[in-house]
Design an enzyme around this catalytic site. Structure first.
Site, PDB file in Angstrom:
ATOM      1  N   ASP A  13       0.934  -1.054   0.042  1.00 30.74           N
ATOM      2  CA  ASP A  13      -0.073   0.009   0.034  1.00 30.74           C
ATOM      3  C   ASP A  13       0.816   1.234  -0.061  1.00 30.74           C
ATOM      4  O   ASP A  13       0.476   2.235   0.494  1.00 30.74           O
ATOM      5  CB  ASP A  13      -0.825   0.021   0.968  1.00 30.74           C
ATOM      6  CG  ASP A  13      -2.086  -1.182   1.347  1.00 30.74           C
ATOM      7  OD1 ASP A  13      -2.274  -1.611  -0.017  1.00 30.74           O
ATOM      8  OD2 ASP A  13      -2.314  -1.584   2.392  1.00 30.74           O
ATOM      9  N   GLN A 224       2.019  -6.172  -3.161  1.00 32.27           N
ATOM     10  CA  GLN A 224       2.515  -5.935  -1.776  1.00 32.27           C
ATOM     11  C   GLN A 224       3.869  -5.322  -1.699  1.00 32.27           C
ATOM     12  O   GLN A 224       3.793  -4.402  -2.240  1.00 32.27           O
ATOM     13  CB  GLN A 224       2.691  -7.752  -1.519  1.00 32.27           C
ATOM     14  CG  GLN A 224       1.196  -8.412  -1.162  1.00 32.27           C
ATOM     15  CD  GLN A 224       0.617  -8.757  -2.538  1.00 32.27           C
ATOM     16  OE1 GLN A 224       1.295  -9.633  -3.298  1.00 32.27           O
ATOM     17  NE2 GLN A 224      -0.600  -8.721  -2.602  1.00 32.27           N
TER      18      GLN A 224
HETATM   19  P1  GDP Z   1      -0.442   0.225  -3.362  1.00 31.88           P
HETATM   20  O1  GDP Z   1      -1.111  -0.893  -3.140  1.00 31.88           O
HETATM   21  O2  GDP Z   1       0.848   0.411  -3.221  1.00 31.88           O
HETATM   22  O3  GDP Z   1      -0.660   0.733  -5.198  1.00 31.88           O
HETATM   23  O4  GDP Z   1      -1.320   1.665  -2.668  1.00 31.88           O
HETATM   24  P2  GDP Z   1      -2.977   1.598  -2.514  1.00 31.88           P
HETATM   25  O5  GDP Z   1      -3.385   2.020  -3.577  1.00 31.88           O
HETATM   26  O6  GDP Z   1      -3.229   0.447  -1.618  1.00 31.88           O
HETATM   27  O7  GDP Z   1      -2.988   2.866  -1.215  1.00 31.88           O
HETATM   28  C1  GDP Z   1      -2.279   4.000  -1.646  1.00 31.88           C
HETATM   29  C2  GDP Z   1      -3.396   5.223  -1.274  1.00 31.88           C
HETATM   30  O8  GDP Z   1      -2.648   6.330  -1.027  1.00 31.88           O
HETATM   31  C3  GDP Z   1      -4.290   5.376  -2.264  1.00 31.88           C
HETATM   32  O9  GDP Z   1      -5.446   5.685  -1.758  1.00 31.88           O
HETATM   33  C4  GDP Z   1      -3.420   6.432  -3.174  1.00 31.88           C
HETATM   34  O10 GDP Z   1      -4.492   7.036  -4.150  1.00 31.88           O
HETATM   35  C5  GDP Z   1      -3.037   7.309  -2.086  1.00 31.88           C
HETATM   36  N1  GDP Z   1      -1.879   8.004  -2.403  1.00 31.88           N
HETATM   37  C6  GDP Z   1      -0.924   7.618  -3.281  1.00 31.88           C
HETATM   38  N2  GDP Z   1       0.304   8.645  -3.548  1.00 31.88           N
HETATM   39  C7  GDP Z   1      -0.297   9.550  -2.654  1.00 31.88           C
HETATM   40  C8  GDP Z   1       0.096  10.806  -2.342  1.00 31.88           C
HETATM   41  O11 GDP Z   1       1.222  11.225  -2.440  1.00 31.88           O
HETATM   42  N3  GDP Z   1      -0.519  11.667  -1.367  1.00 31.88           N
HETATM   43  C9  GDP Z   1      -1.629  11.085  -1.091  1.00 31.88           C
HETATM   44  N4  GDP Z   1      -2.307  11.740   0.172  1.00 31.88           N
HETATM   45  N5  GDP Z   1      -2.099   9.966  -1.309  1.00 31.88           N
HETATM   46  C10 GDP Z   1      -1.636   9.366  -2.137  1.00 31.88           C
HETATM   47  P1  IMO Z   2      -0.859  -3.940  -2.250  1.00 36.90           P
HETATM   48  O1  IMO Z   2      -0.442  -4.669  -3.585  1.00 36.90           O
HETATM   49  C1  IMO Z   2      -0.928  -4.537   2.258  1.00 36.90           C
HETATM   50  C2  IMO Z   2      -1.007  -8.707   3.733  1.00 36.90           C
HETATM   51  C3  IMO Z   2      -2.349  -9.042   4.657  1.00 36.90           C
HETATM   52  C4  IMO Z   2      -1.722 -10.395   5.484  1.00 36.90           C
HETATM   53  C5  IMO Z   2      -0.391 -10.747   4.677  1.00 36.90           C
HETATM   54  C6  IMO Z   2      -0.904 -12.136   4.004  1.00 36.90           C
HETATM   55  O2  IMO Z   2      -2.201  -3.262  -2.357  1.00 36.90           O
HETATM   56  O3  IMO Z   2       0.169  -3.486  -1.771  1.00 36.90           O
HETATM   57  P2  IMO Z   2      -2.346 -12.820   2.104  1.00 36.90           P
HETATM   58  O4  IMO Z   2      -3.896 -12.450   1.640  1.00 36.90           O
HETATM   59  O5  IMO Z   2      -1.353 -12.120   1.000  1.00 36.90           O
HETATM   60  O6  IMO Z   2      -2.057 -14.234   2.412  1.00 36.90           O
HETATM   61  O7  IMO Z   2      -1.991 -11.976   3.352  1.00 36.90           O
HETATM   62  O8  IMO Z   2      -0.251  -9.697   3.604  1.00 36.90           O
HETATM   63  N1  IMO Z   2      -1.120  -7.989   2.409  1.00 36.90           N
HETATM   64  C7  IMO Z   2      -1.191  -6.790   2.078  1.00 36.90           C
HETATM   65  N2  IMO Z   2      -0.827  -5.704   2.752  1.00 36.90           N
HETATM   66  N3  IMO Z   2      -1.100  -4.345   0.832  1.00 36.90           N
HETATM   67  C8  IMO Z   2      -1.129  -5.628   0.025  1.00 36.90           C
HETATM   68  O9  IMO Z   2      -1.332  -5.526  -1.462  1.00 36.90           O
HETATM   69  C9  IMO Z   2      -1.119  -6.599   0.572  1.00 36.90           C
HETATM   70  N4  IMO Z   2      -1.635  -8.064   0.167  1.00 36.90           N
HETATM   71  C10 IMO Z   2      -1.167  -8.853   1.289  1.00 36.90           C
HETATM   72  O10 IMO Z   2      -3.045  -8.032   5.284  1.00 36.90           O
HETATM   73  O11 IMO Z   2      -0.937  -9.400   6.541  1.00 36.90           O
HETATM   74 MG    MG Z   3      -2.812  -1.485  -1.913  1.00 35.62          MG
END
Ligand code: GDP
Ligand code: IMO
Ligand code: MG
Length: 432
Positions: A13, A224
């Site tokens: 994330d 991840q």
């Molecule tokens: P990913 O799984 O690594 O692609 O990340 P996610 O999408 O799960 O979570 C990142 C969150 O942060 C999303 O809601 C994005 O829209 C938001 N985001 C990404 N870059 C920025 C930033 O520079 N500032 C803010 N405020 N939000 C961001």
């Molecule tokens: P993105 O791509 C954050 C975490 C789960 C759990 C562990 C194992 O959005 O960054 P799983 O279902 O993979 O067997 O769970 O990994 N987890 C993540 N945490 N971002 C993710 O994906 C995740 N994918 C799995 O919360 O701790």
């Molecule tokens: Mg994510």
């Protein structure tokens, strides 16, 4: 021709999808190389938000080939839903291609994921319950069903005859759960082989090779993050695949010699969702504030993310195990209102005072470790509109420079907001 990997440098994330979307402009082919619908990837373009789980985050551009690679596991129900959601929004994913080598999550994988978690009790991993662990377990045990098997009915039938009795024995005898008939699994496979067929592409590897031969740029998208890597993460509190840079070659079929850059993505702080050690986790008002300002709730499960200060020990480890050539620091704007900020520069063992400057890979000892912090000045101003590094307030520049120094890697991108436009690119890996 350049192949670039985008990899999470923390616990997921980090904003990988935002950076993948941004860099996709310069690539002709984008390949998601591991993970499944445990991922939740958010892209914001012109104020419109798109959420992906399995579809590569480059799909919003016209004419780019987007491949779900051989290292992925596919829960067809979620992928079909994702495709339909895109179509509803007027974006037909006609350039989406699914590798024949990706593995299929079966209904029993979902059952087993749920059971394993409740069985572990207080030691549960906190998985996303998407059958990820059990699907990869069967892959490694050579008892998985791949995408290509869905289209070879004789072979599928033979495989199910071998696999299903074993699965049912495990389901009924160990987990005390309902077994599946061959007809049920056969119907599941038939339903999804039809629904997925417009996207399944038996020669994804040839497409990639042709792309490389023509000198086109490729982007390898990880899911991840490094600290969730099955080998290098906080084992056993990890996912079941290899998000790290090396995993990109395995899960895409792009040989390592083609990969020129590996860009790690880190938030300007740290979050983690699910269980497992997290040394800089904050349990106070500041942690709550970061969570609220950063909207730190999971894209896939809606769970609240645990929040803490930036951990440069993890950052440097991530530089090492991924071979990072650059780091993108995202969500720096979330820290705009704080008077002071902390960066973890080492861990101290509470038992005997030992200082760890390098990340200790045995996660079982992390409960004895506490962070050693360097305090940095806050900038107390709105960074969300800044486009050039030199226009950041001095305190924000210092914060980034300190991170660079500690992790021993240049910060090549700084993200100041969720939108594609809210990005400071110091070095573009495709324009070096
Ligand atoms: P990913 O799984 O690594 O692609 O990340 P996610 O999408 O799960 O979570 C990142 C969150 O942060 C999303 O809601 C994005 O829209 C938001 N985001 C990404 N870059 C920025 C930033 O520079 N500032 C803010 N405020 N939000 C961001
Ligand atoms: P993105 O791509 C954050 C975490 C789960 C759990 C562990 C194992 O959005 O960054 P799983 O279902 O993979 O067997 O769970 O990994 N987890 C993540 N945490 N971002 C993710 O994906 C995740 N994918 C799995 O919360 O701790
Ligand atoms: Mg994510």
């Amino acid at each position: 021709m350049t192949s670039v990997v985008v990899v999470g440098a923390q616990w997921g994330d980090e904003g990988k999808a935002k950076i993948t979307d941004l860099l996709s402009e310069y690539a002709s082919t984008i390949i998601r190389y591991q993970g499944g619908c445990n991922a939740g990837h958010t892209v914001v373009v012109n104020g419109k938000t798109y959420k992906f789980h399995l579809i590569p985050s480059g799909i919003l551009y016209e004419g780019k080939t987007c491949i779900i690679g051989s290292g992925c596991v596919i829960y067809p129900k979620v992928l079909i839903q994702e495709i339909n959601d895109l179509i509803k929004r007027g974006l037909t994913p006609k350039n989406l291609k699914i590798s024949p080598l990706a593995h299929i999550t079966m209904p029993y994988h979902i059952d087993i994921d749920g059971y394993s978690e409740s069985d572990l009790g207080k030691n549960k991993i906190g998985t996303t319950n998407k059958g990820i662990g059990p699907t990869y377990t069967d892959k490694i045990a050579r008892a998985g069903i791949r995408v290509e098997d869905l289209y070879d009915k004789d072979s599928l039938s033979d495989k199910l005859d071998v696999i299903l009795p074993r699965v049912n024995k495990t389901l009924t005898e160990i987990y005390k759960m309902k077994p599946y008939t061959k007809e049920e699994i056969w119907a599941y496979c038939n339903e999804y082989s039809e629904l997925l067929s417009p996207y399944v592409c038996m020669d994804t590897l040839e497409i990639v090779q042709n792309s490389l031969k023509s000198g086109e740029n490729i982007l390898l998208e990880g899911a991840q993050g490094t600290m969730l890597d099955i080998d290098y993460g906080t084992y056993p509190y990890v996912t079941s695949s290899n998000p790290i840079g090396g995993g990109a070659a395995v899960g895409s079929g792009v040989g390592p010699a083609h990969i020129k850059d590996v860009i790690g993505i880190s938030k300007a702080y740290v979050t983690r969702v699910g269980e497992g050690p997290f040394i800089t986790e904050l349990f106070d008002e500041i942690g709550e504030q970061i969570c609220e300002i950063g909207h730190e709730y999971g894209t896939t499960t809606g769970r609240k993310r645990r929040c803490g200060w930036f951990d440069a020990v993890v950052g440097k480890y991530s530089v090492w195990v991924n071979g990072l050539t650059g780091m993108a620091i995202t969500k720096i704007d979330v820290l705009d209102s704080f008077n002071e900020l902390k960066i973890c520069i080492a861990y101290k063992d509470k038992r005997d005072g030992t200082i760890h400057k390098n990340y200790p890979t045995n996660a079982a000892i992390h409960k004895y470790l506490e962070p050693v912090y360097k305090t940095m000045q806050g900038w107390k101003s709105d960074l969300s509109g800044v486009k050039v590094f030199e226009e950041l307030p001095k305190a924000a520049q210092d914060y980034i420079k300190e991170i660079e120094k500690l992790i021993e890697c240049p910060v090549s991108i700084v993200s100041v907001g969720p939108d594609r436009e809210q990005t400071i690119i110091r070095t573009n890996p495709y324009k070096k």
